[in-house]
Design a protein around this motif. Structure first.
Motif, mmCIF file in Angstrom:
data_model
loop_
_atom_site.group_PDB
_atom_site.id
_atom_site.type_symbol
_atom_site.label_atom_id
_atom_site.label_comp_id
_atom_site.label_asym_id
_atom_site.label_seq_id
_atom_site.Cartn_x
_atom_site.Cartn_y
_atom_site.Cartn_z
ATOM 1 N N PHE A 1 -3.676 -18.893 25.720
ATOM 2 C CA PHE A 1 -2.467 -19.442 26.313
ATOM 3 C C PHE A 1 -2.141 -18.750 27.638
ATOM 4 C CE2 PHE A 1 -0.732 -15.744 24.196
ATOM 5 C CZ PHE A 1 0.294 -15.333 25.035
ATOM 6 N N ASP A 2 -1.393 -19.461 28.471
ATOM 7 C CA ASP A 2 -0.842 -18.940 29.727
ATOM 8 C C ASP A 2 0.650 -19.229 29.735
ATOM 9 O OD1 ASP A 2 -3.478 -18.495 30.448
ATOM 10 O OD2 ASP A 2 -3.592 -20.314 31.687
ATOM 11 N N ILE A 3 1.409 -18.311 30.303
ATOM 12 C CA ILE A 3 2.829 -18.539 30.500
ATOM 13 C C ILE A 3 3.215 -17.967 31.858
ATOM 14 C CG2 ILE A 3 3.409 -16.428 29.205
ATOM 15 C CD1 ILE A 3 6.049 -17.837 28.425
ATOM 16 N N TYR A 4 3.929 -18.731 32.646
ATOM 17 C CA TYR A 4 4.287 -18.214 33.965
ATOM 18 C C TYR A 4 5.586 -18.843 34.477
ATOM 19 C CZ TYR A 4 1.978 -22.482 35.696
ATOM 20 O OH TYR A 4 1.601 -23.784 35.929
ATOM 21 N N LEU A 5 6.243 -18.100 35.311
ATOM 22 C CA LEU A 5 7.429 -18.540 36.022
ATOM 23 C C LEU A 5 6.996 -18.869 37.437
ATOM 24 C CD1 LEU A 5 10.611 -18.756 35.998
ATOM 25 C CD2 LEU A 5 10.619 -16.414 36.901
ATOM 26 N N TYR A 6 7.414 -20.024 37.938
ATOM 27 C CA TYR A 6 6.967 -20.440 39.263
ATOM 28 C C TYR A 6 8.147 -20.882 40.120
ATOM 29 C CZ TYR A 6 7.698 -25.290 37.806
ATOM 30 O OH TYR A 6 8.270 -26.461 37.381
ATOM 31 N N ALA A 7 7.918 -20.846 41.425
ATOM 32 C CA ALA A 7 8.895 -21.344 42.386
ATOM 33 C C ALA A 7 8.150 -22.091 43.482
ATOM 34 C CB ALA A 7 9.701 -20.203 42.984
ATOM 35 N N LYS A 8 8.507 -23.347 43.691
ATOM 36 C CA LYS A 8 7.973 -24.151 44.793
ATOM 37 C C LYS A 8 9.051 -24.274 45.866
ATOM 38 C CE LYS A 8 4.980 -26.956 41.816
ATOM 39 N NZ LYS A 8 4.632 -28.352 41.377
ATOM 40 N N ASN A 9 8.641 -24.158 47.132
ATOM 41 C CA ASN A 9 9.608 -24.156 48.229
ATOM 42 C C ASN A 9 10.671 -23.090 47.958
ATOM 43 O OD1 ASN A 9 11.086 -24.756 50.505
ATOM 44 N ND2 ASN A 9 11.748 -26.784 49.818
ATOM 45 N N LEU A 10 10.201 -21.876 47.782
ATOM 46 C CA LEU A 10 11.024 -20.758 47.330
ATOM 47 C C LEU A 10 12.314 -20.588 48.133
ATOM 48 C CD1 LEU A 10 11.337 -18.236 45.521
ATOM 49 C CD2 LEU A 10 9.950 -16.983 47.192
ATOM 50 N N PHE A 11 12.255 -20.747 49.432
ATOM 51 C CA PHE A 11 13.430 -20.511 50.285
ATOM 52 C C PHE A 11 14.182 -21.813 50.603
ATOM 53 C CE2 PHE A 11 10.493 -16.994 51.231
ATOM 54 C CZ PHE A 11 11.301 -15.935 50.794
#
Length: 253
Positions: free
Chosen positions: A212-222
């Motif tokens: 398994f993989d688990i991650y927190l992501y942000a697109k267009n962070l700013f």
């Protein structure tokens, strides 16, 4: 409807040939020639007097390039030059506020260069970068009212680039961040409206396991705003996705 279908569907042959040559144990060169296409289709809502179909777009693409890897395999790189000769190019025609149709009305050329680098700093840290420059313009396009020859084609950024880093620990934790930039892009065949250059930052942090993989992501962070309003005499607008933050889980059976 049967006649329209027969005009829109065509059979076409699209070969590709290429050669490669090893300059040494770490550098390879290549050259390719290919014929490509974009399928035709239907203008379902075209008003009377306008074609209900548009034909296949075809192109011949020529590319030469070189790829290499350092002696210790920590740095890989490649560079390519390309040229495309496009026939029966599909273009959008804005009839009025409610109608946009496609037609085959142009010949164009596209040329550019692409570069990329990937550097394995340590067994855990990887850096990467890429850059491309493109010039695509109409060689021949006249809609009966305006001659667009020499104008830039629509939705073709002049350049784009990316810079990023990825850290992956032995324990399974990892983090990455990248910056992507895009050059000016025209929205209409008369080159009156364009979206200015902009940059976006994305990031990710997570954990990888065997199943398994688990991650927190942000697109267009700013939360970069690159909306375009008022295209085609104020009728059309293009809105960009705002910042997106989320959590993703993947499980492998």
């Amino acid at each position: 409807m049967q006649a329209s279908l027969l005009t829109a569907v065509k059979v076409s042959f699209h070969p590709r040939v290429g050669v490669t040559y090893d300059l040494n144990d770490h550098v390879m060169s290549y050259a390719t020639i290919a014929k490509g296409y974009r399928s035709g289709g239907f203008n379902v809502f075209a008003p009377d007097g306008y074609s209900k179909t548009f034909d296949l777009e075809s192109l011949y693409s020529y590319e030469i390039g070189i790829k290499g890897v350092s002696i210790n395999n920590t740095l890989t790189w490649d560079m390519a030059l390309y040229y495309m000769d496009i026939s029966d190019m599909q273009v959008d025609v804005y009839i009025d506020a409610a109608n946009v149709i496609k037609t085959n009305a142009a010949e164009a050329t596209s040329m550019g260069v692409e570069l990329s680098l990937d550097y394995q700093v340590t067994s855990h840290l990887n850096l990467f970068a890429g850059f491309s420059y493109n010039n695509t313009e109409f060689d021949k396009y006249n809609d009966g009212q305006t001659d667009y020859s020499g104008k830039k084609t629509t939705f073709s950024p002049e350049y784009n680039y990316s810079l990023g880093a990825l850290y992956r620990a032995t324990s399974g934790y990892y983090a990455s961040a990248d910056l992507s930039g895009y050059g000016d892009m025209y929205l209409d065949t008369n080159n009156k409206y364009k979206r200015p250059a902009y940059e976006l930052v994305n990031a990710k942090i997570g954990y990888e396991a065997d199943n398994f993989d688990i991650y927190l992501y942000a697109k267009n962070l700013f939360d970069k705003n690159y909306d375009i309003e008022g295209h085609y005499e104020g009728v059309y607008s293009y809105y960009n996705p705002p910042r997106e933050v989320g959590l993703s889980v993947t499980y492998r059976f």
